[in-house]
Design an enzyme around this catalytic site. Sequence first.
Site, mmCIF file in Angstrom:
data_model
loop_
_atom_site.group_PDB
_atom_site.id
_atom_site.type_symbol
_atom_site.label_atom_id
_atom_site.label_comp_id
_atom_site.label_asym_id
_atom_site.label_seq_id
_atom_site.Cartn_x
_atom_site.Cartn_y
_atom_site.Cartn_z
ATOM 1 N N GLU A 87 0.845 -1.209 0.000
ATOM 2 C CA GLU A 87 0.000 0.000 0.000
ATOM 3 C C GLU A 87 0.881 1.262 0.000
ATOM 4 O O GLU A 87 0.644 2.201 -0.766
ATOM 5 C CB GLU A 87 -0.920 -0.050 1.225
ATOM 6 C CG GLU A 87 -1.759 1.190 1.460
ATOM 7 C CD GLU A 87 -1.612 1.715 2.875
ATOM 8 O OE1 GLU A 87 -1.051 2.819 3.045
ATOM 9 O OE2 GLU A 87 -2.044 1.012 3.829
ATOM 10 N N LEU A 331 -19.876 2.726 29.362
ATOM 11 C CA LEU A 331 -20.161 1.394 28.854
ATOM 12 C C LEU A 331 -20.428 1.472 27.355
ATOM 13 O O LEU A 331 -21.021 2.433 26.881
ATOM 14 C CB LEU A 331 -21.396 0.850 29.582
ATOM 15 C CG LEU A 331 -21.862 -0.553 29.247
ATOM 16 C CD1 LEU A 331 -22.305 -1.264 30.517
ATOM 17 C CD2 LEU A 331 -23.021 -0.534 28.261
ATOM 18 N N LYS A 857 -16.858 25.124 0.184
ATOM 19 C CA LYS A 857 -18.096 25.349 0.935
ATOM 20 C C LYS A 857 -18.216 24.325 2.065
ATOM 21 O O LYS A 857 -17.711 23.215 1.943
ATOM 22 C CB LYS A 857 -19.295 25.195 -0.009
ATOM 23 C CG LYS A 857 -19.408 26.347 -1.009
ATOM 24 C CD LYS A 857 -20.482 26.087 -2.050
ATOM 25 C CE LYS A 857 -20.031 25.029 -3.042
ATOM 26 N NZ LYS A 857 -20.850 24.914 -4.247
ATOM 27 N N LYS A 859 -19.853 21.342 4.084
ATOM 28 C CA LYS A 859 -20.555 20.209 3.484
ATOM 29 C C LYS A 859 -21.781 19.777 4.282
ATOM 30 O O LYS A 859 -22.492 18.869 3.899
ATOM 31 C CB LYS A 859 -19.601 19.018 3.356
ATOM 32 C CG LYS A 859 -18.377 19.301 2.505
ATOM 33 C CD LYS A 859 -18.762 19.626 1.066
ATOM 34 C CE LYS A 859 -17.551 19.750 0.145
ATOM 35 N NZ LYS A 859 -16.792 20.987 0.349
ATOM 36 N N LEU A 861 -24.752 21.209 7.565
ATOM 37 C CA LEU A 861 -25.193 22.285 8.449
ATOM 38 C C LEU A 861 -24.207 22.423 9.619
ATOM 39 O O LEU A 861 -23.803 23.526 9.982
ATOM 40 C CB LEU A 861 -26.602 21.982 8.965
ATOM 41 C CG LEU A 861 -27.172 23.026 9.926
ATOM 42 C CD1 LEU A 861 -27.578 24.284 9.179
ATOM 43 C CD2 LEU A 861 -28.365 22.470 10.698
HETATM 44 ZN ZN ZN Z 1 1.183 2.766 6.692
#
Ligand code: ZN
Length: 968
Positions: A87, A331, A857, A859, A861
Amino acid sequence: MHVLSLRLLPFLAALLLAACASAPRAPEAVVRGELDQREYRYLELPNRLRVVLISDPTTDKSAASLRVQAGSGDDPADRQGLAHFLEHMLFLGTAKYPDSAEYQDFINAHGGSHNAYTSVDHTHYFFDIEPESLEPALDRFAQFFVAPLFTPEYVQREANAVDSEYRMGLKDDARREYDVLRELVQPGHPLGKLAVGNLQTLRPTEGDIRGDLLAFHQRHYSANLMTLVVLGKQPLDTLEAMVRPRFDPIEDRDSTALAKVPELFAPSQLPLELRIRPEKETRELSMLFPVPSSRARPSAKPLDYIGNLLGHEGPGGLLSVLKARGLAEGLGAGAGFDLFGQDAFQITVQLTEKGLAERDFVVALVFRAIGQLREGGVEDWRYREQSALGELGFRFREKGSASASVIGIANALADYPVAEVLRGPYLYADYDAALIRDYLARMQPANLLLTVTDRGVETDRQSRWFGTPYAMRSLDAALLSDAARHAPPLVLPAQNVFLPDRVATKSLSAGAPVSPTALADEAGYRLWHLQDGEFPGPKASLYLQMLSARATATPRDAALASLFALLVQDDLNEFAYPATLAGLQYGISPSSRGLSVKLSGYDQRMGLLLEKILHSLQRSEFPAERFTSLKTELMRELGNSTRERPYSQLVDRLGNTLVQRSYSDAELRAALADATPADLAAFAADLRSDASVEVLAHGNLLAEEARALGDSVRDALRGGSGAEAPAVEVLALPAGTSVRDVQIEHPDSSLLMYLQGASSDVAERARVALAGQILGPSFFNELRTERQLGYVVFAQPYPFARVPGLLLGAQSPVAGPAALAKEFRAYLDRQVKALDVMSDDAFARQRDALAARLREKPKSLGEKTERLWSDLGLGSYGFDDREQVALAVDALSRPEWTAYFRARLAAEDAASLLVLSTGEAHRGKDGNLPSGRVVDPAGRWKSDAKYYRFEWPRPVQDPGRALHSGTP
Ligand SMILES: [Zn+2]
C-alpha cells in the site's frame, strides 16, 4: 434489482446478494435520501470492476476511492506486513508516472489530499481534488492498479517508513492489546499476523522482496476483487468516459478473496480470562463473544438491536445501575469485527476502582441483562422504534464531503446490494425475533473471552511484538451462570420521547439574510440568528457560550471548569441519552473564554433538551460520590496524556507555551488534586455571576423561535457583575530561536519547529498559509520518503486565534532532536534555493489551489455552524474570515512571496520556537540541543514578553469591523 421490501423477503434478498457477485446486470437505481440531489450510476466494466459514479454539479471537490478485497490476511507467513508495505509502495511511482513524488505533488498542487489504509480483509485508496483536475488525477491513480514500479531503491527505503510506523505504535494501548489477541487466536487465523509489519517480519534485504511485492500485486490486485467510486461535477456520461479507458486495463485475474479461515478461538479455549497491563491508567473490563457474521441479513441488524439495548444509558439500565453503585463510568456494546464470516460482540465497561474490585458482580450483571433481553426484550415495538430512528436518519441524511462519500460507498458495496449502498446502514426492515434470540443465546458464559485491563494486574508473560505484559486463566462457566442468577434485575428502556413527529423545513422568506444577524445585543447578552436556506431540512444548531474570565484565570479554575462540565453532563445523561439516539446531540466543554454548550439535530425537541441543560448548568452542588468519581476520572485522564504519542504531546505543549491561560495537563492535574465539592460550588457560582452569554441559533429555526431559545439562555445564565469577557492572548515570539525541552518516556524522539508570522493581519495570514501549501509535500517527500527519518513527518500552517504560524514536525526512531533540527534547517535552506527557480506557473497553481481550499463550501449544516462559531470567536462579524484570507492569497505574487519566505520564515533569526523531546533511544547520543533561548519547564515567559490580544468584541453594530490588534 428493484427495491423490494426486504422485511418480507429476507431469504430472497440473501439470494440476490449472492447473485450480485457474478451475473452482469442492468444499471440499478441507488435509493437516495430526501435532500440528496446527486445522481448515481452503477456499472460493471468488462474486467468485472464494479463502479459507482456520482454526479454532483454543485460540488467544489471531486473524489475517488478504490477498494481491493485483499489485505493483511493475505500476507505470506514469511513476509508479514507485505500488504501494508505494498500500500505504501503504490504511491511511489508507476510506469506512466515514475517520479516517486509525482502523485502527491499533483494532488496537493490541485487543492486535494490523499490517503490509504490496509485492513485484514481489504485495502482502500482514496483522494479528493479540485473538480477541474479529476481526470488527470484519475489517470495517475489508475496506474497504481495497472503498472506500479516498485522501484528497488524505494522498496528498500520505504520499508523503514513501515518500520517507523510500527515503532510509533509501540506504546499505544489499542495496538498493545491487539498484540495479545494475536497470540490467542487459533493458528492460521489472519488476525494472528503482524499486519503493520516491521523490518524483522518484512525482511527487505533477504530474498527478492520486490519480486514478492509484484507477485502479491498480481495475485490479489485483480479487477474482479475491486470496487471503484468516483464523484465529480461532470454528468454521469462524462464520468463514465473518464473511468472506462483508465480502469478497464486493470487485469481480471479471476482472483478469489480469502474466505475460509479457522474459527477465531478453539471451542476448548473459552471461557477464558485475560489480564492485560496497559501503558495508560485505564481500568476496563471487556466481555467478548465470538458469533457468526450477520452480513447475509444486512437489514435485520440483530447485533445492532442488541447493542442498542445493552448500551442504553437510561434509568435502571446496565450503566445506570453500575454508576449508582459506584462501579463504572462508561459502557459500550456492539459488534464491529465482521471478517470472513465471523463477528464478535463486545461489551466494554470503564470500571472505577471499586468496580475493579467487584468485577465478578459486574460480569454477573451483564449476563443478567443479556438473560433479561432474551426473555422479554425482543419486542416488535422496540425494533420499530429503532427502524423509525434509522429511517429518519436516512431521510435527512446530509451528503457529506466528497471523500467521505466515496469511501463510505466503496465500503458499503461490500455489505449491501447496490440499491442500498446509501440506505443500508440505516435500514432496519427485517425483524426476526428468533435470529436476535439466537445471537443472545450465544452471549453466554461458555462462549466468553473476558479481558481485564488494569495497571495493577499480575502478569506472567509478554506479547511478542509489543511487549504487552499479560496473563490468562480459564473460567468456570457454571459459576458465572450461577452468579448471574443472583444479580439484581434491570429496567429495559422506555419509549423514546425525543423521537420527532414533526419534521419539516420551515419556509424562508425571499431576501432573508444569508449570514447571521444579531437579534439581541445588550449588556452581557448577544444572540445571533441565521435560518439557513443553504441546508434545508428539519435540523438546527444552537451554540452558546458562557464567557467569563474566571473560567481560565488559574490552572485550578480551568481544571474546575472541566470538572463542572463533566458533572453537568453526568447530571443530564439519563434524561438526555434518548435524545442522542433520536438525532439530537449535545456537548458541554470548557473553552478558552469560558464554557461552551453545543446542541445540534432535529429542532422540534431542542427546547426540551435546552431547558434541562440550563437547569443543570445552574446547579452548584452535585452528589458527593459523583463529584469524587468524576474528579478521579478527570485526574486519571489528565495523567494519561503523558502516554500520548510524543509529537502530539509536543503539539499540546506548543499551545500551552504560546497561548496565555492555557495550561498543560500536568498543571491542571496538580491544581485539581485537593479540590473539594465546596470549591466547585464556589467556582460555579462565580462563573455564573461573571458570565456574559453569546448564543448562535442556526438552521431550521425562525427568528421568534431563536429569540425564545436565546432569551431562556440569557435568563438562566447571564451574570449581573458586568465583568468584561476575557481576551485571548497569544505570545508574540521574539526574533531568534526559543527552545522548549519536554521530557517524554518513549523510544522515539520528536521535534516541532514553529515559525511565527510577523503580524496577525490578513495578508500575513495568507503568506504563511501559502508556505504550508507549498512546503507540505516536499517536506514529507524529502524527510520521510528520501531521508526515512520517521513515519510522522509534516509541514502545515498552524494558527493560534488570528496569529499565523508554520509548523514543521517529525517523530523519529532514528534521529534525535538535534539531528532533526539540522535536517529541518537544511531543508529550509534548500527550499530557499528551490523557490528561486520556481516558475510563475507553478507558483500560480499553488496559490490558486490554496485559495480554492479556503473557498471550499461547508458540506453540512454542522460544518457551517462550526465556521460561523469560529468567526464569532474571532470577532469576524462579516462572517467571511476565510474569504478575506482567500482574497489576500489571490493577491500574492511570486517575487514578493519568495522574498518574504527567505527574509522571514526561512531566515536564520526567524521568530521560532522549537519544542522537542529526546527519545530513550537517543539520550546521550544526539549531540547538543539546538541553541536558543530556553523556555522554562512551565513554559512561562518573562514579564516583558509581548502578546497579541483578542478582545471579546463589543459593540457589534459595525459588522465586519475586526476588533483585534494587528501587531502585539
Ligand atoms: Zn502505513
